[in-house]
Every structure is written in C-alpha cells, then in structure tokens.
Design a protein around this motif. Structure first.
Motif, PDB file in Angstrom:
ATOM      1  N   ILE A 130       7.706 -28.066 -57.422  1.00  0.00           N
ATOM      2  CA  ILE A 130       6.758 -27.050 -57.280  1.00  0.00           C
ATOM      3  C   ILE A 130       6.858 -26.363 -56.025  1.00  0.00           C
ATOM      4  CG2 ILE A 130       4.321 -27.355 -56.417  1.00  0.00           C
ATOM      5  CD1 ILE A 130       4.071 -29.454 -58.219  1.00  0.00           C
ATOM      6  N   GLY A 131       7.778 -26.911 -54.923  1.00  0.00           N
ATOM      7  CA  GLY A 131       7.783 -26.466 -53.692  1.00  0.00           C
ATOM      8  C   GLY A 131       8.839 -25.293 -53.696  1.00  0.00           C
ATOM      9  N   GLN A 132       9.799 -25.529 -54.637  1.00  0.00           N
ATOM     10  CA  GLN A 132      10.808 -24.447 -54.922  1.00  0.00           C
ATOM     11  C   GLN A 132      10.692 -23.226 -55.947  1.00  0.00           C
ATOM     12  OE1 GLN A 132      14.063 -27.359 -55.832  1.00  0.00           O
ATOM     13  NE2 GLN A 132      15.283 -26.304 -53.872  1.00  0.00           N
ATOM     14  N   THR A 133       9.807 -23.453 -56.725  1.00  0.00           N
ATOM     15  CA  THR A 133       9.527 -22.432 -58.031  1.00  0.00           C
ATOM     16  C   THR A 133       8.311 -21.578 -57.760  1.00  0.00           C
ATOM     17  OG1 THR A 133       8.575 -24.298 -59.383  1.00  0.00           O
ATOM     18  CG2 THR A 133      11.002 -23.892 -59.349  1.00  0.00           C
ATOM     19  N   LEU A 134       7.150 -22.257 -57.338  1.00  0.00           N
ATOM     20  CA  LEU A 134       5.846 -21.836 -57.182  1.00  0.00           C
ATOM     21  C   LEU A 134       5.717 -21.133 -55.953  1.00  0.00           C
ATOM     22  CD1 LEU A 134       3.551 -24.143 -59.281  1.00  0.00           C
ATOM     23  CD2 LEU A 134       4.750 -21.874 -60.175  1.00  0.00           C
ATOM     24  N   PRO A 135       5.192 -19.924 -55.637  1.00  0.00           N
ATOM     25  CA  PRO A 135       4.647 -19.306 -54.624  1.00  0.00           C
ATOM     26  C   PRO A 135       3.431 -20.298 -53.894  1.00  0.00           C
ATOM     27  CG  PRO A 135       3.666 -18.097 -56.477  1.00  0.00           C
ATOM     28  CD  PRO A 135       4.498 -18.976 -56.801  1.00  0.00           C
ATOM     29  N   SER A 136       3.228 -20.312 -52.611  1.00  0.00           N
ATOM     30  CA  SER A 136       2.469 -21.005 -51.899  1.00  0.00           C
ATOM     31  C   SER A 136       1.084 -20.912 -52.373  1.00  0.00           C
ATOM     32  CB  SER A 136       2.508 -20.877 -50.345  1.00  0.00           C
ATOM     33  OG  SER A 136       2.138 -19.485 -50.227  1.00  0.00           O
ATOM     34  N   ALA A 137       0.816 -19.897 -52.888  1.00  0.00           N
ATOM     35  CA  ALA A 137      -0.872 -19.534 -53.138  1.00  0.00           C
ATOM     36  C   ALA A 137      -1.053 -20.173 -54.330  1.00  0.00           C
ATOM     37  CB  ALA A 137      -1.055 -17.931 -53.173  1.00  0.00           C
ATOM     38  N   LEU A 138      -0.127 -20.463 -55.226  1.00  0.00           N
ATOM     39  CA  LEU A 138      -0.277 -21.146 -56.717  1.00  0.00           C
ATOM     40  C   LEU A 138      -0.236 -22.802 -56.623  1.00  0.00           C
ATOM     41  CD1 LEU A 138       1.449 -18.872 -59.093  1.00  0.00           C
ATOM     42  CD2 LEU A 138      -0.899 -18.990 -58.656  1.00  0.00           C
ATOM     43  N   GLN A 139       0.460 -23.144 -55.251  1.00  0.00           N
ATOM     44  CA  GLN A 139       0.686 -24.613 -55.427  1.00  0.00           C
ATOM     45  C   GLN A 139      -0.750 -25.478 -55.307  1.00  0.00           C
ATOM     46  OE1 GLN A 139       3.263 -25.258 -52.242  1.00  0.00           O
ATOM     47  NE2 GLN A 139       4.865 -24.212 -53.069  1.00  0.00           N
ATOM     48  N   PRO A 140      -1.686 -25.047 -54.507  1.00  0.00           N
ATOM     49  CA  PRO A 140      -2.830 -25.777 -54.373  1.00  0.00           C
ATOM     50  C   PRO A 140      -3.415 -25.850 -55.804  1.00  0.00           C
ATOM     51  CG  PRO A 140      -2.784 -24.489 -52.654  1.00  0.00           C
ATOM     52  CD  PRO A 140      -1.730 -24.042 -53.536  1.00  0.00           C
ATOM     53  N   VAL A 141      -3.312 -24.818 -56.520  1.00  0.00           N
ATOM     54  CA  VAL A 141      -4.149 -24.607 -57.880  1.00  0.00           C
ATOM     55  C   VAL A 141      -3.511 -25.605 -58.866  1.00  0.00           C
ATOM     56  CG1 VAL A 141      -4.665 -23.057 -59.738  1.00  0.00           C
ATOM     57  CG2 VAL A 141      -4.771 -22.154 -57.291  1.00  0.00           C
ATOM     58  N   LEU A 142      -2.096 -25.773 -58.910  1.00  0.00           N
ATOM     59  CA  LEU A 142      -1.549 -26.759 -59.686  1.00  0.00           C
ATOM     60  C   LEU A 142      -1.988 -28.145 -59.239  1.00  0.00           C
ATOM     61  CD1 LEU A 142       0.530 -27.291 -62.057  1.00  0.00           C
ATOM     62  CD2 LEU A 142       2.416 -27.152 -60.404  1.00  0.00           C
ATOM     63  N   PHE A 143      -2.112 -28.381 -57.823  1.00  0.00           N
ATOM     64  CA  PHE A 143      -2.350 -29.739 -57.506  1.00  0.00           C
ATOM     65  C   PHE A 143      -3.876 -30.242 -58.219  1.00  0.00           C
ATOM     66  CE2 PHE A 143       0.900 -29.429 -54.391  1.00  0.00           C
ATOM     67  CZ  PHE A 143       1.630 -30.336 -54.859  1.00  0.00           C
ATOM     68  N   SER A 144      -4.628 -29.314 -58.043  1.00  0.00           N
ATOM     69  CA  SER A 144      -5.992 -29.211 -58.635  1.00  0.00           C
ATOM     70  C   SER A 144      -5.781 -29.828 -60.141  1.00  0.00           C
ATOM     71  CB  SER A 144      -6.822 -28.235 -58.558  1.00  0.00           C
ATOM     72  OG  SER A 144      -6.686 -27.002 -59.137  1.00  0.00           O
ATOM     73  N   TRP A 145      -5.125 -28.971 -60.783  1.00  0.00           N
ATOM     74  CA  TRP A 145      -4.909 -29.264 -62.168  1.00  0.00           C
ATOM     75  C   TRP A 145      -4.302 -30.642 -62.523  1.00  0.00           C
ATOM     76  CZ3 TRP A 145      -2.837 -24.193 -65.078  1.00  0.00           C
ATOM     77  CH2 TRP A 145      -3.863 -23.203 -64.766  1.00  0.00           C
ATOM     78  N   PHE A 146      -3.333 -30.916 -61.578  1.00  0.00           N
ATOM     79  CA  PHE A 146      -2.884 -32.418 -61.527  1.00  0.00           C
ATOM     80  C   PHE A 146      -4.116 -33.593 -61.711  1.00  0.00           C
ATOM     81  CE2 PHE A 146       1.767 -31.937 -59.872  1.00  0.00           C
ATOM     82  CZ  PHE A 146       2.045 -31.285 -61.225  1.00  0.00           C
ATOM     83  N   SER A 147      -4.882 -33.204 -60.744  1.00  0.00           N
ATOM     84  CA  SER A 147      -6.437 -34.112 -60.858  1.00  0.00           C
ATOM     85  C   SER A 147      -7.083 -34.040 -62.054  1.00  0.00           C
ATOM     86  CB  SER A 147      -7.118 -33.606 -59.631  1.00  0.00           C
ATOM     87  OG  SER A 147      -6.555 -33.740 -58.408  1.00  0.00           O
ATOM     88  N   ALA A 148      -7.079 -32.955 -62.791  1.00  0.00           N
ATOM     89  CA  ALA A 148      -7.878 -32.759 -63.843  1.00  0.00           C
ATOM     90  C   ALA A 148      -7.112 -33.324 -65.200  1.00  0.00           C
ATOM     91  CB  ALA A 148      -8.183 -31.245 -64.238  1.00  0.00           C
ATOM     92  N   ALA A 149      -5.806 -33.474 -64.838  1.00  0.00           N
ATOM     93  CA  ALA A 149      -4.903 -34.147 -66.135  1.00  0.00           C
ATOM     94  C   ALA A 149      -5.020 -35.394 -66.214  1.00  0.00           C
ATOM     95  CB  ALA A 149      -3.270 -33.725 -65.509  1.00  0.00           C
TER      96      ALA A 149
END
Length: 487
Positions: free
Chosen positions: A126-145
């Motif tokens: 995540i740190g190497q491939t996603l821009p910083s603006a999208l990282q918190p969004v993906l972590f919130s999706w992890f919670s939903a997962a």
C-alpha cells in the motif's frame, strides 16, 4: 482531486480487490474456525488440546510477523507475500485433511505463519503503490472487510460442520487465498525494497530474532502446560520435564517480550507503556473467551454449531457499535480505556453467572454483545493513543509493539483458557460442572486489570510539536491488520 483515479479505477482495481480478498479470507477463517472447533475437537479427539489450535496459530503468526518486517525492508514485499501464500494454503489443506488433532494443530500453526508472512507485506504494498490520499480510504475498507465475515462466517461455518463436513471450512478458503494473491501480483511483481526506511537493519534483525525466541518460548510453555492436563501426555512425559519446559518457556518470554515494547511496560509506566499493557490485557480476556464461546453453547446448552456461532456475530456487532460510539469523542481517550475494559469485564462476568446458574443461552449471547462493545470502545482508542504519544520517528516501531501486545495477549488468553479447560476435564473428556463459568470469571479479572492500566494511559507531558502531523506511509514495521480492523 476529482480528476485523480480512485481505488476502483482500472489502475488500482485488481490490486485493491486482491488486498481486500486477503483480509477477508483472514477474517472469515478466524470467525469460521472458532465456530467449527467444537465439532473438530469431538471428531478428532482433541478436547485436551482444544486451546492449542488457537494459541499456536497466534504464536506462529507472532514469529512470522517479527521475521516478515525486516525481510520486507530488505527484499521488498514479494518474497514474504509468496511465502505467506504457500504456508497459508498448505496449512489450510493440512488442517482440512487432518487425520488426528495433532496434525490439525500443525496445520493451524502453518496457517498462522502464513498469515503473518502474508499480511505484513500488505502495508508495504500500500505504501509503495497507492497515493497517500487513497491509503486511509483503503484502510477503512479493510475494516469493512471484517464486518461481512463476522456476520456470515460463523453461521456458514456452523452449517458446513453440521450438514456437510467441518473440513470444507478449510478447503473452501484455500483457493480464494490463491486467487487473491494472483489478483495482486501484476502490481506487486515489479516492487523491490522500499527506497528509504527509518529502520536500522541491525535493529530489524534484532527484533526479528527476539520475536522468534518469544514465540518459541510461548509455544513450548503452552504445549507443556496443556500436556500436564492430558493423562496420556503425562504418561509419556515425566511431570518434572513438563514443569521444566513451562519454566524455560516462560523465562524466554519474560526476557524477550519487554524488549519488544516501549520502556516501562513491565512497571506499567504512565502514557505509552500503560496503553500497551491495556491492549494486551484486553486481547487476553476477549480472545481467550471468544475461542470457547461456541463450545460453551454447544456443550452446556446443546445448541447446534450454526446457532452457537451466531453469538460470535453478536460480539462483532457489539464491537462495531462500540467503535462508532468512541469515534464521537464524548470522553477523554484514557477514560474510554477504563470504560471499555470495565464493560468487557461486566460482559464476561455475566457469562460466568449465566453459565453457573444454567440460565438462558440468550443471556450468554447478550453478554457477549456487551463484551464486544467493550472491545470496540477500547481497542481503536489504544491505536489512536499510540500515534498521539509517539514521535514521528517512533510511530512505526510503536505500532509494531502494539501488534506484539495484541498477539501476545491473544496467545496467553487462549493458551491459559485452554490449559484451565484441559486441567478441569473429567476422565471422560467432558467439562465438569462450573468449568466454563470459572473460565469466563478468570478472564473477567484480566479485563479489570486492563481498566487499572488504562487509568494510567494519560499523557504526563505535552507531545513535542515536531511529532505532530500526519503519520508516515505504512512500512513493514507496522505489522498486521490489528483487531480494530474488525470493526
């Protein structure tokens, strides 16, 4: 902002779906295995080793987590991800095809190691491939997962165990794990080691070695302690030898665990050390009880596994409600730690009382919802406090220490509860009167200790201004998705 690609754009879609699938598989397995375990133990004669199937999974995951962080820093996420895929898939197949409980437990250990090696690289990716603006969004999706597996996993697992075979709980997850890694691979295969890391290589190797020693010590101690309660094991191993192994394992854990934590943990110093201790006692109490909730309902009340598993769903819903409640910030953060720990203790005490008085199983289920709410109030707050109380340079290391506290608490809780359960079994391998009540009551004490530690979690000095600001992109030292990702 509107012109930037989102997480489900063509550029990121395969990677994001694959990462979410990996987290979802881990969540489903965690919830489904707990539901199926009463049937597995009966089928394979594993009553005395019931707790080992949970605690050794976490122990192996702890060792793999400690080793995977420095490995990813040195070689990038690909080798660790592939190792995790091989181990997790192999462990699932071994557990599903197990011919006895020892083979099943070995499969769980292999899966645990695979989980540690697989989850750690997710943060690097995540740190190497996603821009910083999208990282918190993906972590919130992890919670939903975590939410969907928590809602449907226990019931589906119970249905499979009742009407098909518990083995499909494991066989069914394996191909999904392989598919998930395949989806992520096109974006991962070109990744090397991170361009820059704040982690000293020597320090990384030291932490890796300490983590492995800690895991081996804990594994040896819990095996010997559980063997003490098994008449067949006692006949094969002299009690003096088992006692020596317990002492040696406990000594190894005592010497290594504090060195993986912030200074002051052993004396529950105010601030960050108290936060770590709170988290450890909370996971000890909750996960020690969670491993036995379906067994309590199946054995004590004669419920079917699918119905007993719904109690786990209730706990997940309580956790979610507690997480949303604390997010409103209506109390000081340290106060949330005390409140959540107390609520967890109340939930476990209600379970103990309901089982002691042979009251309705619905009271047990409601009490587990209350216990889940206590975790929701506390666990996310501890994560926020770790960031608040850390300087920028220490956030990764302190986050990793928090994961160690999580895993160590879970290991001690499940191993301790499993040992108590094994020691109190009758010669016919059935739990005697009051066993489950005593188990829940003992774990409630751990939750009260968490409340005591939580009262010392407030800061004693203002944080330096230099430590303010956004957290750095996740590195391999920020280990696996934590329990707060469940809600």
């Amino acid at each position: 902002m509107s012109g930037r690609p989102g997480l489900l754009s063509r550029e990121y879609r395969g990677l994001v779906v694959g990462l979410l699938a990996i987290v979802t598989c881990s969540a489903f397995e965690a919830m489904a295995v707990t539901t199926a375990m009463p049937v597995v133990a009966t089928d394979l004669g594993g009553e005395h080793g019931y707790g080992l199937a949970f605690s050794l999974f976490l122990t192996a995951s702890l060792a793999a987590t400690a080793a995977a962080g420095p490995w990813c820093d040195r070689a990038g996420p690909r080798p660790s991800l592939l190792m995790g895929l091989v181990l997790m898939t192999g462990g699932l197949v071994l557990a599903g095809g197990a011919w006895d409980f020892a083979a099943f437990t070995l499969g769980r250990m292999v899966s645990g190691a695979g989980t540690g090696f697989m989850i750690v690289p997710l943060y690097v990716i995540i740190g190497q491939t996603l821009p910083s603006a999208l990282q918190p969004v993906l972590f919130s999706w992890f919670s939903a997962a975590w939410v969907v597996p928590s809602l449907v996993g226990p019931y589906v697992s119970g249905i499979l165990a009742q009407h098909a075979s518990w083995r499909w709980v494991f066989f069914g997850v394996a191909p999904i794990v392989v598919t998930a890694v395949v989806l992520t691979w096109p974006r991962v295969r070109g990744l090397g080691a991170p361009e820059a890391t704040t982690i000293d290589p020597g320090e990384g190797r030291r932490r890796s070695l300490l983590g492995v020693i800690l895991a081996v010590g804990v594994a040896a101690a819990q095996w010997a302690a559980l063997s003490w309660g098994d008449p067949q094991a006692r006949a094969a191993f002299p009690p003096v030898a088992l006692g020596a192994v317990v002492l040696a394992g406990a000594a190894a854990a005592t010497m290594t665990a504090p060195r993986l934590m912030p200074p002051g943990v052993a004396r529950i110093a105010r601030g960050l050390p108290a936060v770590m201790v709170t988290r450890g006692f909370m996971t000890l109490a909750f996960f020690g009880a969670e491993a036995f909730i379906p067994l309590m309902l199946v054995d004590r009340y004669g419920l079917e596994p699918s119905i007993a598993g719904l109690a786990l769903t209730g706990g997940a819903l309580g956790w979610t409600a507690g997480s949303f409640a604390q997010a409103r910030g209506w109390l000081r953060k340290p106060t949330f730690l005390v409140l959540g720990s107390t609520v967890l203790a109340v939930g476990l005490a209600l379970i103990s009382g309901a089982l002691s008085g042979a009251l309705s199983p619905w009271l047990v289920a409601v009490a587990w919802v209350i216990a889940g709410a206590g975790m929701g109030l506390t666990v996310t707050t501890t994560s926020v406090l770790v960031l608040d109380l850390s300087d920028t340079a220490d956030r990764g290391r302190n986050s990793a220490s928090l994961q160690m506290a999580d895993m160590l608490g879970g290991v001690i809780g499940t191993a301790g509860a499993g040992t108590l359960y094994s020691l109190l079994l009758t010669p016919e391998r059935t739990p005697g009167p009051g066993v489950f009540s005593l188990l829940a009551g003992a774990l409630a004490v751990s939750a009260l200790l968490a409340a005591v530690a939580g009262a010392r979690a407030g800061t004693t000095a203002a944080k330096p201004a230099s430590s303010a600001g956004p957290a750095p992109a996740p590195s391999s030292e920020t280990t696996s998705p934590t329990p707060e990702d469940r809600a």
